[in-house]
Scaffold this motif. Structure first.
Motif, PDB file in Angstrom:
ATOM      1  N   SER A   9      -2.819 -25.819  22.564  1.00 48.64           N
ATOM      2  CA  SER A   9      -1.458 -25.276  22.541  1.00 48.64           C
ATOM      3  C   SER A   9      -0.775 -25.517  21.257  1.00 48.64           C
ATOM      4  O   SER A   9      -0.628 -26.703  20.871  1.00 48.64           O
ATOM      5  N   ALA A  10      -0.112 -24.364  20.535  1.00 50.52           N
ATOM      6  CA  ALA A  10       0.489 -24.608  19.328  1.00 50.52           C
ATOM      7  C   ALA A  10       1.898 -24.720  19.436  1.00 50.52           C
ATOM      8  O   ALA A  10       2.524 -24.395  20.541  1.00 50.52           O
ATOM      9  N   ASN A  11       2.663 -25.359  18.366  1.00 47.14           N
ATOM     10  CA  ASN A  11       3.900 -25.548  18.363  1.00 47.14           C
ATOM     11  C   ASN A  11       4.789 -26.818  18.890  1.00 47.14           C
ATOM     12  O   ASN A  11       5.298 -27.506  18.443  1.00 47.14           O
ATOM     13  N   PRO A 122      -2.099 -23.454  10.829  1.00 45.36           N
ATOM     14  CA  PRO A 122      -3.126 -24.447  11.065  1.00 45.36           C
ATOM     15  C   PRO A 122      -3.012 -24.775  12.548  1.00 45.36           C
ATOM     16  O   PRO A 122      -3.684 -25.661  13.079  1.00 45.36           O
ATOM     17  N   ASP A 123      -2.024 -24.621  13.406  1.00 44.54           N
ATOM     18  CA  ASP A 123      -1.627 -25.454  14.661  1.00 44.54           C
ATOM     19  C   ASP A 123      -2.503 -24.959  15.900  1.00 44.54           C
ATOM     20  O   ASP A 123      -2.393 -25.975  16.967  1.00 44.54           O
ATOM     21  N   ASN A 124      -3.509 -24.039  15.728  1.00 43.14           N
ATOM     22  CA  ASN A 124      -4.428 -23.805  16.839  1.00 43.14           C
ATOM     23  C   ASN A 124      -5.643 -24.527  16.278  1.00 43.14           C
ATOM     24  O   ASN A 124      -6.530 -25.346  16.783  1.00 43.14           O
ATOM     25  N   LEU A 165       0.301 -10.432  22.984  1.00 41.31           N
ATOM     26  CA  LEU A 165      -0.432 -10.625  21.593  1.00 41.31           C
ATOM     27  C   LEU A 165       0.436 -11.390  20.471  1.00 41.31           C
ATOM     28  O   LEU A 165       1.704 -11.156  20.483  1.00 41.31           O
ATOM     29  N   THR A 166      -0.056 -12.270  19.921  1.00 39.60           N
ATOM     30  CA  THR A 166       0.452 -13.002  18.764  1.00 39.60           C
ATOM     31  C   THR A 166       1.268 -12.218  17.868  1.00 39.60           C
ATOM     32  O   THR A 166       2.310 -12.303  17.781  1.00 39.60           O
ATOM     33  N   SER A 167       0.766 -11.032  17.590  1.00 36.49           N
ATOM     34  CA  SER A 167       1.409 -10.320  16.565  1.00 36.49           C
ATOM     35  C   SER A 167       2.740  -9.690  17.065  1.00 36.49           C
ATOM     36  O   SER A 167       3.626  -9.652  16.306  1.00 36.49           O
TER      37      SER A 167
HETATM   38  N1  HSE Z   1       2.276 -20.795  15.904  1.00 40.11           N
HETATM   39  C1  HSE Z   1       1.633 -19.809  16.230  1.00 40.11           C
HETATM   40  C2  HSE Z   1       2.969 -18.621  16.639  1.00 40.11           C
HETATM   41  C3  HSE Z   1       0.817 -19.840  17.261  1.00 40.11           C
HETATM   42  O1  HSE Z   1       4.103 -19.412  17.526  1.00 40.11           O
HETATM   43  O2  HSE Z   1       3.078 -17.669  16.445  1.00 40.11           O
HETATM   44  C4  HSE Z   1       0.272 -18.692  17.891  1.00 40.11           C
HETATM   45  O3  HSE Z   1      -0.736 -18.304  17.207  1.00 40.11           O
END
Ligand code: HSE
Length: 284
Positions: A9-11, A122-124, A165-167
């Motif tokens: 889990s990032a962030n 890098p967070d994941n 999607l992250t994008s």
């Molecule tokens: N830090 C990235 C974001 C993590 O929040 O977009 C998701 O890939």
């Protein structure tokens, strides 16, 4: 040979593109035998290629172009496109596959550097490689990261059925943030990290909910976040925040509050899985 890569889990709210934790869902890769062509046996759905076009093989061949083809078996309980690092787990898996099959002896730092260059942040990938809680910066092309023990708690993942999607979730972020706001955003992240290092989860959770970098812009894509946050306050959990780019929301909870929190989440109208996870301390 077997490789196991944790979900991530990032962030953690304000640690945008920098902080992440490794979690107890896993991508498992097993090398079965030599073959003429690359083949991946999996039952993850027809959208996931089972030949050399799979991201896992593509990544491995980027790192070690001369690898000879194998038959692999892949299983995973990391849900796709939900903010739990599923694609990072495949990138990390590909790097580790190349490392082991090609006898590359890559250090942990080298793996984090290669994976970050591929992923863009890098967070994941850093917690997937190192395990536990990792704070990292990717500046001037170089990753610097620190792993630290995350204080004991339950991690409740509220995982909506719908993909995000992250994008798409990154496309709603602003290009600029006013200086004063950026200073505040950074101070919030600093206190969150210091509180985690001190084992002070009530303060860390408070700071996790004060993010100024991304959650406000993403809220329209994840309308359930505020509702879950209110429930978390009612129950007395430490804090709730968007997992990575969403739509999953993580709630950090003292063990004795977890059942009540899950019970409250089950009443929400959205179709979602609710999984109680723990921190993976090992990484790959
Ligand atoms: N830090 C990235 C974001 C993590 O929040 O977009 C998701 O890939």
């Amino acid at each position: 040979m077997k490789i196991r890569i944790p979900a991530t889990s990032a962030n953690l709210g304000p640690g945008f593109d920098s902080c992440g934790i490794a979690l107890s869902h896993y991508l498992n890769i097993e090398v079965l035998e030599n073959a003429q062509d690359w083949k991946i046996m999996h039952s993850l759905g027809s959208d996931i290629p089972n030949d050399a076009t799979n991201l896992l093989i593509q990544t491995a061949l980027k790192v070690a172009p001369n690898l000879s083809p194998k038959v692999l078996k892949m299983t995973s309980d990391i849900p796709l496109a939900r903010g739990l690092g599923s694609s990072s787990s495949v990138i990390v898996g590909g790097i580790e596959l190349a490392n082991r099959l090609g006898n590359l002896n890559l250090s942990q730092k080298e793996k984090v550097q290669i994976a970050t260059e591929m992923e863009g942040h890098p967070d994941n990938v850093a917690p997937a490689i190192c395990g536990d809680f990792v704070v990292a910066s990717y500046v001037d092309g170089e990753v610097h990261s620190v792993k630290h023990h995350f204080p004991m708690c339950d991690v409740i993942a509220y995982i909506p059925e719908a993909h995000l999607l992250t994008s798409e979730s990154r496309s709603v972020l602003p290009t600029f943030i006013p200086y004063k706001e950026a200073v505040q955003a950074s101070s919030i992240a600093n206190v969150m990290i210091a509180a985690i290092l001190n084992g002070n989860l009530p303060l860390a959770g408070l700071m996790m909910e004060k993010d100024r970098w991304h959650e406000a812009y993403r809220k329209k894509l994840v309308p359930h976040l505020d509702q879950i946050r209110s429930l978390s306050h009612k129950v007395g959990a430490y804090g709730a925040f968007l997992s990575g780019a969403g739509p999953t929301v993580l709630i950090l909870s003292p063990e004795e509050k977890t059942n009540q929190m899950v019970h409250e989440l089950e009443k929400l109208p959205l179709s979602a899985a609710i999984n109680v996870l723990s921190i993976d301390q090992e990484g790959i």
